[in-house]
Design a protein around this motif. Structure first.
Motif, short mmCIF file in Angstrom:
data_model
loop_
_atom_site.label_atom_id
_atom_site.label_comp_id
_atom_site.label_asym_id
_atom_site.label_seq_id
_atom_site.Cartn_x
_atom_site.Cartn_y
_atom_site.Cartn_z
N GLY A 39 0.82 -1.21 0.00
CA GLY A 39 0.00 0.00 0.00
C GLY A 39 0.85 1.26 0.00
O GLY A 39 0.55 2.23 -0.69
N LEU A 40 1.94 1.23 0.77
CA LEU A 40 2.85 2.38 0.83
C LEU A 40 3.50 2.63 -0.52
O LEU A 40 3.65 3.78 -0.95
CB LEU A 40 3.92 2.14 1.90
CG LEU A 40 4.93 3.28 2.10
CD1 LEU A 40 4.23 4.55 2.56
CD2 LEU A 40 5.99 2.87 3.12
N ILE A 140 5.97 -1.86 -11.79
CA ILE A 140 5.84 -1.72 -10.34
C ILE A 140 4.75 -2.64 -9.81
O ILE A 140 4.89 -3.29 -8.77
CB ILE A 140 5.56 -0.25 -9.97
CG1 ILE A 140 6.77 0.62 -10.35
CG2 ILE A 140 5.25 -0.11 -8.48
CD1 ILE A 140 6.52 2.10 -10.20
N LYS A 141 3.63 -2.70 -10.54
CA LYS A 141 2.55 -3.61 -10.14
C LYS A 141 3.05 -5.06 -10.16
O LYS A 141 2.66 -5.86 -9.30
CB LYS A 141 1.35 -3.46 -11.07
CG LYS A 141 0.15 -4.31 -10.66
CD LYS A 141 -1.04 -4.06 -11.57
CE LYS A 141 -2.26 -4.85 -11.10
NZ LYS A 141 -2.06 -6.30 -11.16
N ALA A 142 3.90 -5.40 -11.13
CA ALA A 142 4.43 -6.76 -11.20
C ALA A 142 5.26 -7.08 -9.96
O ALA A 142 5.20 -8.19 -9.43
CB ALA A 142 5.28 -6.92 -12.46
N ILE A 143 6.04 -6.10 -9.49
CA ILE A 143 6.82 -6.31 -8.27
C ILE A 143 5.91 -6.58 -7.08
O ILE A 143 6.16 -7.48 -6.27
CB ILE A 143 7.72 -5.08 -8.01
CG1 ILE A 143 8.76 -4.93 -9.12
CG2 ILE A 143 8.39 -5.19 -6.64
CD1 ILE A 143 9.57 -3.66 -9.03
N LEU A 144 4.82 -5.81 -6.98
CA LEU A 144 3.87 -6.02 -5.89
C LEU A 144 3.17 -7.37 -6.04
O LEU A 144 2.99 -8.11 -5.06
CB LEU A 144 2.84 -4.89 -5.86
CG LEU A 144 3.37 -3.46 -5.75
CD1 LEU A 144 2.21 -2.48 -5.69
CD2 LEU A 144 4.24 -3.30 -4.52
N GLY A 205 -3.71 2.73 -2.35
CA GLY A 205 -2.72 2.52 -1.31
C GLY A 205 -3.28 2.73 0.08
O GLY A 205 -3.02 1.94 1.01
N LEU A 206 -4.06 3.79 0.27
CA LEU A 206 -4.67 4.06 1.57
C LEU A 206 -5.65 2.95 1.95
O LEU A 206 -5.78 2.60 3.14
CB LEU A 206 -5.39 5.41 1.54
CG LEU A 206 -4.48 6.63 1.36
CD1 LEU A 206 -5.31 7.91 1.25
CD2 LEU A 206 -3.49 6.75 2.51
N ARG A 207 -6.31 2.38 0.94
CA ARG A 207 -7.25 1.28 1.21
C ARG A 207 -6.49 0.01 1.62
O ARG A 207 -6.90 -0.67 2.56
CB ARG A 207 -8.11 1.02 -0.02
CG ARG A 207 -9.12 -0.10 0.15
CD ARG A 207 -10.09 -0.12 -1.01
NE ARG A 207 -11.07 -1.19 -0.88
CZ ARG A 207 -12.17 -1.29 -1.61
NH1 ARG A 207 -12.43 -0.38 -2.54
NH2 ARG A 207 -13.01 -2.29 -1.45
N ILE A 208 -5.41 -0.29 0.92
CA ILE A 208 -4.63 -1.48 1.26
C ILE A 208 -4.07 -1.38 2.67
O ILE A 208 -4.04 -2.38 3.41
CB ILE A 208 -3.49 -1.67 0.23
CG1 ILE A 208 -4.06 -2.03 -1.14
CG2 ILE A 208 -2.52 -2.77 0.70
CD1 ILE A 208 -3.00 -2.09 -2.23
N MET A 209 -3.64 -0.19 3.06
CA MET A 209 -3.06 0.00 4.39
C MET A 209 -4.11 0.08 5.48
O MET A 209 -3.79 0.17 6.66
CB MET A 209 -2.19 1.26 4.40
CG MET A 209 -0.92 1.13 3.58
SD MET A 209 0.22 2.52 3.78
CE MET A 209 -0.68 3.81 2.93
#
Length: 238
Positions: A39-40, A140-144, A205-209
């Motif tokens: 999320g960060l 970047i999404k692939a890394i996540l 990101g705020l939702r994931i966190m």
């Protein structure tokens, strides 16, 4: 050539295989804390794209109207109904993993399909690459996703790898549709589109966190509205 969707799909497959085979050795505290880090990273990416905005007013207007439209249509509710219907269908095809109730397995699996295939970052990243040829957002999404797939594969097994198929179909479709917009898009329109996507990634990101449960799916119509609004603003107002 849609590079990002293929890299993203490969990341899911690799992460799923690694998680299914080696994930049991990963400490529980690592499994619990990694999603917060994801999320960060999404928030950090938003901070990179939003400052490139050309005109923030049409971006704001697109976000407000798009979210209101998404709420009216009920996009997130539609995803929930789709998940329920898919769960019934998948229950006949996918056996439950040992030690996990079948209902829990199907619910988690279908939720993961929606997370990977219809996330704000994935949709924006595919459209962004289609218009600019820049696949960095999907990288970047692939890394996540490689770590997310690995974590879920610990409990769901290698079946997580098959989620790469619908995700790649969605992203490739958006890539080719967005590429048709290139002759019509000005640099200002592209910058405002990227900033609008940045707002959605910030909300994601705020939702994931767990900070704020933004209705990310309901915000997606803003990506369709922002470029026409940016053009109108630049020509007739700015």
């Amino acid at each position: 050539m849609p590079t990002g969707p293929f890299i993203n799909a490969a990341a899911i497959i690799g992460g799923a295989v690694a998680g299914a085979t080696l994930g049991g050795k990963l400490p529980e505290r690592v499994r619990a804390n990694l999603p917060t880090l994801f999320g960060l990273l999404s928030v950090g990416l938003a901070f990179i794209t939003i400052p490139k905005v050309a005109n923030y007013a049409p971006v704001s207007l697109a976000a407000v109207i798009g979210t209101a439209l998404g709420e009216w249509i009920g996009i997130e509710n539609g995803f929930a109904k789709l998940a329920a219907a898919a769960r019934t269908f998948a229950d006949k095809l996918i056996p439950a993993k040992d030690g996990m109730p079948a209902e829990t397995f199907i619910e988690n699996y279908v939720s993961l399909v929606i997370l990977f295939g219809f996330s704000g970052m994935g949709i924006f990243g595919a459209m962004h690459e289609g218009m600019t040829g820049e696949p960095s957002i999907l990288y970047i999404k692939a890394i996540l996703d490689v770590f997310t797939a690995a974590i879920f594969a610990i409990s769901l097994g290698v079946m997580v790898a098959f989620i790469a198929v619908p995700q790649m179909l969605v992203q490739c479709t958006l890539f080719f549709l967005a590429s048709l917009v290139i002759p019509l898009a000005t640099p200002e329109m592209r910058a405002d589109f990227a900033a609008c996507g940045g707002l959605i990634m910030l909300a994601t990101g705020l939702r994931i966190m767990g900070i704020k449960p933004f209705p990310v799916a309901n915000m997606l119509p803003a990506l369709v509205l922002v470029m026409p609004l940016s053009h109108f603003w630049t020509v007739y107002i700015a």
